[in-house]
Design an enzyme around this catalytic site. Structure first.
Site, PDB file in Angstrom:
ATOM      1  N   SER A  66      85.183  -6.022 -54.782  1.00 17.43           N
ATOM      2  CA  SER A  66      85.706  -6.859 -53.708  1.00 17.43           C
ATOM      3  C   SER A  66      86.655  -6.034 -52.853  1.00 17.43           C
ATOM      4  O   SER A  66      87.002  -4.906 -53.188  1.00 17.43           O
ATOM      5  CB  SER A  66      86.413  -8.087 -54.285  1.00 17.43           C
ATOM      6  OG  SER A  66      87.195  -7.720 -55.405  1.00 17.43           O
TER       7      SER A  66
ATOM      8  N   HIS B 139      98.350  -9.912 -54.036  1.00 18.30           N
ATOM      9  CA  HIS B 139      99.728 -10.366 -53.901  1.00 18.30           C
ATOM     10  C   HIS B 139     100.197 -10.241 -52.459  1.00 18.30           C
ATOM     11  O   HIS B 139      99.592  -9.531 -51.649  1.00 18.30           O
ATOM     12  CB  HIS B 139     100.630  -9.530 -54.814  1.00 18.30           C
ATOM     13  CG  HIS B 139     100.351  -9.707 -56.276  1.00 18.30           C
ATOM     14  ND1 HIS B 139     101.283 -10.201 -57.157  1.00 18.30           N
ATOM     15  CD2 HIS B 139      99.234  -9.471 -57.015  1.00 18.30           C
ATOM     16  CE1 HIS B 139     100.753 -10.255 -58.379  1.00 18.30           C
ATOM     17  NE2 HIS B 139      99.508  -9.810 -58.317  1.00 18.30           N
TER      18      HIS B 139
ATOM     19  N   ASP C 205      95.770  -3.558 -56.502  1.00 19.76           N
ATOM     20  CA  ASP C 205      95.392  -2.304 -57.146  1.00 19.76           C
ATOM     21  C   ASP C 205      94.045  -1.909 -56.541  1.00 19.76           C
ATOM     22  O   ASP C 205      93.057  -2.642 -56.692  1.00 19.76           O
ATOM     23  CB  ASP C 205      95.223  -2.500 -58.649  1.00 19.76           C
ATOM     24  CG  ASP C 205      96.533  -2.631 -59.400  1.00 19.76           C
ATOM     25  OD1 ASP C 205      97.571  -2.860 -58.750  1.00 19.76           O
ATOM     26  OD2 ASP C 205      96.515  -2.514 -60.642  1.00 19.76           O
TER      27      ASP C 205
END
Length: 277
Positions: free
Chosen positions: A237, A125, A68
């Protein structure tokens, strides 16, 4: 402070964080905030699988977002430096901290930059079906990864602490014999590349306030598209995906936005391009 185990300290912080950023608690794998051992445990929270459906999970050519995030994509490093990254030391060799490894991606590798803000879901992921190869840790500082810093002459991505995970992406469904070899590799903790795979690099970059980068998998393991790979603890990040020259076609709308230059909001599992086999 973010690892403080006292519920009287961290539960009010979690409640405030949920309210401030409108976190959808119904999507959490563990919705009971009292079950988290500290604030960082909540920050790296897991979601229900249904919260982030994966586009075309069986189509090996479809490339999906690992995070995301706010995304920019570039067909090559020169385009990334022209439109987005202004740090003078930004090269693939510096990013990977390994000139020999960088050569394996060709003269003009493609790159995607996924910038996570503190309010985002902070697990990343797998964008494809792959096995995990070599992983390296590169020590550095923790500059902010906001656009103002990236668009200046700070060498954010090549100066910050980061970890590089090589991923061997399948170009065809592996045979039972190859699956057996992968299982043996996994049990031995190895990460050699199986046949009919293409090397990609997933670079997890720590940023301001990030305490650590954690991984859910080890070298040699096979991962499916959309499967959990790891997490960041509190702070901003970035995840950077590097593809070999000529092996990826990014979605046209993402390329257009990136050249403006504007970031595009994406979620885990959404299609961002295709892999050329």
């Amino acid at each position: 402070m973010y690892d403080n185990p006292d519920p009287k300290f961290y539960i009010p912080h979690i409640q405030s964080f949920i309210k401030t950023y409108n976190i959808a608690t119904d999507q959490l794998l563990e919705p009971d905030i009292s079950k988290y051992k500290n604030f960082n445990a909540f920050f790296s929270r897991q979601l229900k699988p249904s919260a982030r459906p994966v586009t075309d999970p069986e189509d090996l050519s479809v490339l999906t977002s690992p995070a995301d995030s706010r995304l920019t994509v570039f067909e090559n490093i020169d385009a990334a430096k022209k439109f987005w990254i202004k740090g003078k030391q930004f090269t693939l060799a510096h990013l990977l901290d390994d000139p020999h490894l960088a050569e394996k991606f060709g003269a003009n590798p493609s790159i995607a930059i996924f910038r996570l803000a503190p309010q985002d879901y902070h697990r990343f992921h797998s964008p494809f079906r792959a096995t995990l190869g070599k992983r390296s840790s590169i020590h550095g500082t923790y500059y902010t990864v906001n656009p103002q810093a990236i668009n200046e002459n700070l060498n954010v991505f090549t100066a910050n602490h980061r970890q590089v995970q090589i991923m061997n992406v399948f170009t065809s469904v592996p045979s039972p014999e190859v699956e057996a070899e992968i299982a043996a590799d996994n049990s031995a903790g190895q990460g050699s590349a199986p046949p009919n795979t293409i090397p990609f690099a997933l670079v997890a970059v720590g940023a301001m306030l990030v305490g650590s980068i954690g991984w859910s998998k080890v070298g040699g393991q096979e991962v499916q598209k959309g499967e959990d790979l790891g997490f960041f603890q509190y702070g901003g990040s970035t995840t950077i995906l590097v593809a070999p020259e000529g092996k990826v076609v990014w979605d046209a709308d993402l390329v257009k936005s990136s050249e403006m230059p504007l970031e595009s909001l994406v979620r885990v599992g959404e299609k961002i391009g295709r892999i050329n086999f």
